[in-house]
Motif scaffolding. Structure first.
Motif, mmCIF file in Angstrom:
data_model
loop_
_atom_site.group_PDB
_atom_site.id
_atom_site.type_symbol
_atom_site.label_atom_id
_atom_site.label_comp_id
_atom_site.label_asym_id
_atom_site.label_seq_id
_atom_site.Cartn_x
_atom_site.Cartn_y
_atom_site.Cartn_z
ATOM 1 N N LYS A 69 -2.039 7.615 5.938
ATOM 2 C CA LYS A 69 -2.718 6.348 6.180
ATOM 3 C C LYS A 69 -1.914 5.616 7.255
ATOM 4 O O LYS A 69 -0.835 5.092 6.981
ATOM 5 C CB LYS A 69 -2.779 5.536 4.891
ATOM 6 C CG LYS A 69 -3.381 4.136 5.036
ATOM 7 C CD LYS A 69 -3.392 3.443 3.686
ATOM 8 C CE LYS A 69 -3.729 1.978 3.814
ATOM 9 N NZ LYS A 69 -5.088 1.753 4.344
ATOM 10 N N TYR A 113 -5.764 0.528 -7.850
ATOM 11 C CA TYR A 113 -6.720 0.994 -6.851
ATOM 12 C C TYR A 113 -6.892 -0.081 -5.780
ATOM 13 O O TYR A 113 -6.935 -1.274 -6.094
ATOM 14 C CB TYR A 113 -8.080 1.271 -7.492
ATOM 15 C CG TYR A 113 -8.086 2.360 -8.523
ATOM 16 C CD1 TYR A 113 -8.156 3.697 -8.163
ATOM 17 C CD2 TYR A 113 -8.036 2.050 -9.894
ATOM 18 C CE1 TYR A 113 -8.175 4.708 -9.124
ATOM 19 C CE2 TYR A 113 -8.057 3.047 -10.860
ATOM 20 C CZ TYR A 113 -8.126 4.371 -10.455
ATOM 21 O OH TYR A 113 -8.144 5.360 -11.412
ATOM 22 N N SER A 139 -17.127 5.951 1.676
ATOM 23 C CA SER A 139 -15.879 6.651 1.371
ATOM 24 C C SER A 139 -16.099 7.989 0.666
ATOM 25 O O SER A 139 -15.132 8.684 0.347
ATOM 26 C CB SER A 139 -14.993 5.770 0.484
ATOM 27 O OG SER A 139 -15.602 5.552 -0.779
ATOM 28 N N PRO A 146 0.802 -1.230 0.000
ATOM 29 C CA PRO A 146 0.000 0.000 0.000
ATOM 30 C C PRO A 146 0.829 1.271 0.000
ATOM 31 O O PRO A 146 1.880 1.342 0.648
ATOM 32 C CB PRO A 146 -0.815 -0.120 1.292
ATOM 33 C CG PRO A 146 0.025 -0.968 2.183
ATOM 34 C CD PRO A 146 0.719 -1.948 1.284
ATOM 35 N N PRO A 183 -4.459 15.206 0.426
ATOM 36 C CA PRO A 183 -4.103 13.913 1.014
ATOM 37 C C PRO A 183 -3.868 13.974 2.522
ATOM 38 O O PRO A 183 -3.577 15.034 3.085
ATOM 39 C CB PRO A 183 -2.808 13.557 0.275
ATOM 40 C CG PRO A 183 -2.210 14.884 -0.082
ATOM 41 C CD PRO A 183 -3.374 15.782 -0.363
ATOM 42 N N ASP A 214 -8.877 -1.107 -1.758
ATOM 43 C CA ASP A 214 -9.988 -0.901 -0.837
ATOM 44 C C ASP A 214 -11.273 -0.694 -1.641
ATOM 45 O O ASP A 214 -11.543 -1.408 -2.587
ATOM 46 C CB ASP A 214 -9.682 0.269 0.112
ATOM 47 C CG ASP A 214 -10.543 0.270 1.360
ATOM 48 O OD1 ASP A 214 -10.687 -0.808 1.979
ATOM 49 O OD2 ASP A 214 -11.083 1.314 1.723
ATOM 50 N N GLU A 266 -7.595 4.815 -2.253
ATOM 51 C CA GLU A 266 -6.341 4.252 -1.772
ATOM 52 C C GLU A 266 -5.658 3.517 -2.911
ATOM 53 O O GLU A 266 -6.323 2.986 -3.807
ATOM 54 C CB GLU A 266 -6.581 3.318 -0.580
ATOM 55 C CG GLU A 266 -7.126 4.036 0.647
ATOM 56 C CD GLU A 266 -7.214 3.136 1.868
ATOM 57 O OE1 GLU A 266 -6.406 2.189 1.962
ATOM 58 O OE2 GLU A 266 -8.083 3.382 2.722
ATOM 59 N N TYR A 309 -0.390 8.603 -9.369
ATOM 60 C CA TYR A 309 -1.479 8.444 -8.403
ATOM 61 C C TYR A 309 -2.468 9.607 -8.516
ATOM 62 O O TYR A 309 -3.687 9.408 -8.448
ATOM 63 C CB TYR A 309 -0.916 8.277 -6.982
ATOM 64 C CG TYR A 309 -1.204 9.382 -5.993
ATOM 65 C CD1 TYR A 309 -2.423 9.442 -5.308
ATOM 66 C CD2 TYR A 309 -0.243 10.355 -5.715
ATOM 67 C CE1 TYR A 309 -2.683 10.453 -4.393
ATOM 68 C CE2 TYR A 309 -0.499 11.360 -4.799
ATOM 69 C CZ TYR A 309 -1.716 11.410 -4.145
ATOM 70 O OH TYR A 309 -1.963 12.411 -3.243
ATOM 71 N N ASP A 350 -4.072 9.890 9.929
ATOM 72 C CA ASP A 350 -5.044 10.775 9.290
ATOM 73 C C ASP A 350 -4.739 12.253 9.517
ATOM 74 O O ASP A 350 -5.614 13.029 9.898
ATOM 75 C CB ASP A 350 -6.454 10.428 9.781
ATOM 76 C CG ASP A 350 -7.545 11.038 8.908
ATOM 77 O OD1 ASP A 350 -7.280 11.265 7.717
ATOM 78 O OD2 ASP A 350 -8.645 11.297 9.424
ATOM 79 N N LYS A 394 -12.586 9.399 -1.037
ATOM 80 C CA LYS A 394 -11.262 8.915 -0.635
ATOM 81 C C LYS A 394 -10.898 7.710 -1.490
ATOM 82 O O LYS A 394 -11.704 6.795 -1.651
ATOM 83 C CB LYS A 394 -11.287 8.502 0.839
ATOM 84 C CG LYS A 394 -9.967 7.928 1.353
ATOM 85 C CD LYS A 394 -10.171 7.119 2.612
ATOM 86 C CE LYS A 394 -10.785 5.777 2.293
ATOM 87 N NZ LYS A 394 -10.888 4.848 3.431
ATOM 88 N N GLU A 436 -4.070 8.447 2.330
ATOM 89 C CA GLU A 436 -5.509 8.512 2.053
ATOM 90 C C GLU A 436 -5.670 9.602 0.996
ATOM 91 O O GLU A 436 -5.509 10.799 1.284
ATOM 92 C CB GLU A 436 -6.294 8.887 3.321
ATOM 93 C CG GLU A 436 -6.078 7.932 4.491
ATOM 94 C CD GLU A 436 -7.018 6.751 4.450
ATOM 95 O OE1 GLU A 436 -7.746 6.618 3.465
ATOM 96 O OE2 GLU A 436 -7.010 5.963 5.410
#
Length: 368
Positions: free
Chosen positions: A175, A258, A267, A124, A172, A260, A243, A215, A189, A241, A128
């Motif tokens: 995370k 992508y 979200s 990951p 952003p 989640d 991820e 991204y 966060d 949001k 976020e």
């Protein structure tokens, strides 16, 4: 069967074969498969992943979280009927459109049941990725107090609450808790700037600086695809949001994907277009409506907004059963927007856990 029995509130106790602890988040639980089962499924199902890629079964629940707490209702109602199936259906729909529009893949390899994803392990990106088309929520609260810079972006004076911004803003946040990054507080966060990311891109798990542009490109393109489709349904895509993470395909190519869920009521903020256009009224088709209910339901709403009062907030959620009507309002919102987006009816299962176990045992040989 009672309404409470139809809700999948506990999803970390399925007899899926694994030799690792089950990771249970606010809504989903992840069962990492054994090395043998991962390799077997990759070969049998023909997944486009490396032959030794770790796979997992991701099971969604009907639990509802808000303000970093899990809430429950009266009469043993420990979740929202239809919520899990609605969230998965919406994400599946958007991921399919992303692929059709040539954007990027997701971590999902197969969907054996409305509550279940078979996923590959991704590395990951620790961000976020939040995109905002309107000024509302926490951004508006800060703006109303006089703040004019968000995540390094200067915002002009004179904006009104719920006003559409001149451009899509990427704001952003971290995370998880990241340590040792100059200028970034060691807390979950917290808002960060693009400069923070560029200066410490490896600490955020980017492979190279160029992928910061990628991204942002995927975020904007994904937002535009969802926004365009929602506009056809007279729905407004307000903010969301995303991820991201890295995976390797069977040919050894590493790619940014992508992760989640995307474009869901959990979200994102989604507003009804007609109500906003004709009455200037915000009608939420997302979890924000439930958040507003909680703020009005409890006398001391500061408990829900003040991160320094987290212990009190957790106690509030644990000790207070919410009215069944409140959770059924959420159910109607989630099922309604899911059916509107997908064009398909969300069927409520009488016993989702039994269905999941049967499919994973009979078709995938993952239950002994």
């Amino acid at each position: 069967m009672s309404l409470a029995q139809k809700v999948l509130a506990v999803n970390n106790d399925l007899p899926i074969r694994t030799n690792q602890p089950v990771h249970s988040g606010k809504v989903r639980s992840v069962y990492w498969l054994t090395e043998e089962d991962s390799k077997r499924l990759i070969q049998e199902r023909g997944y486009n992943v490396a032959a030794d890629a770790p796979l997992a079964i991701m099971v969604i629940s009907d639990r509802i979280s808000a303000f970093d707490a899990i809430w429950h209702g009266e009469d043993g109602l420990n979740g929202v009927p239809g919520k899990g199936a609605a969230l998965n259906a919406i994400s599946n729909h958007w991921f399919k459109l992303f692929r059709e529009n040539g954007l990027a893949d997701s971590h999902i390899l197969e969907i054996p049941h409305p509550f279940v994803w078979i996923v590959q392990k991704a590395r990951p990106v620790m961000i976020e990725a939040i995109a905002r088309q309107y000024i509302t929520g926490s951004m508006w609260r800060a703006y109303a107090k006089g703040e004019r810079e968000f995540c390094g972006i200067r915002i002009p004076d004179g904006l009104q609450k719920d006003q559409k911004l001149d451009e899509l803003l990427i704001t952003p946040s971290t995370k998880g808790i990241l340590k040792g990054i100059p200028g970034v507080p060691e807390a979950d966060d917290v808002n960060i700037t693009r400069q923070n990311i560029e200066d410490s891109y490896q600490a955020f798990n980017f492979r190279n600086k160029e992928d910061i542009d990628l991204y942002e490109k995927l975020l904007k393109e994904g937002f535009d695809v969802i926004s365009s489709e929602l506009e056809k349904l007279d729905q407004m895509f307000v903010d969301t949001k995303f991820e991201f993470g890295y995976v390797t395909d069977k040919d050894g190519n590493e790619k940014l994907i992508y992760m989640d869920e995307v474009g869901t009521p959990d979200s994102s903020r989604i507003w009804d277009g007609k109500a906003f256009r004709e009455e200037g009224k915000v009608v939420e088709n997302s979890k924000e409506g439930f958040r507003q209910f909680l703020l009005n339901h409890f006398e001391d709403s500061d408990i829900l907004l003040n991160k320094d009062r987290m212990d009190e907030r957790q106690a509030l959620a644990r000790d207070n059963a919410l009215p069944v009507d409140a959770l059924m309002d959420v159910s109607r919102t989630y099922i309604g927007i899911a059916e509107k987006i997908t064009g398909k009816k969300i069927e409520l299962s009488d016993n989702p856990k039994a269905e999941i176990i049967k499919i994973l045992k009979d078709e995938f040989k993952l239950v002994d």
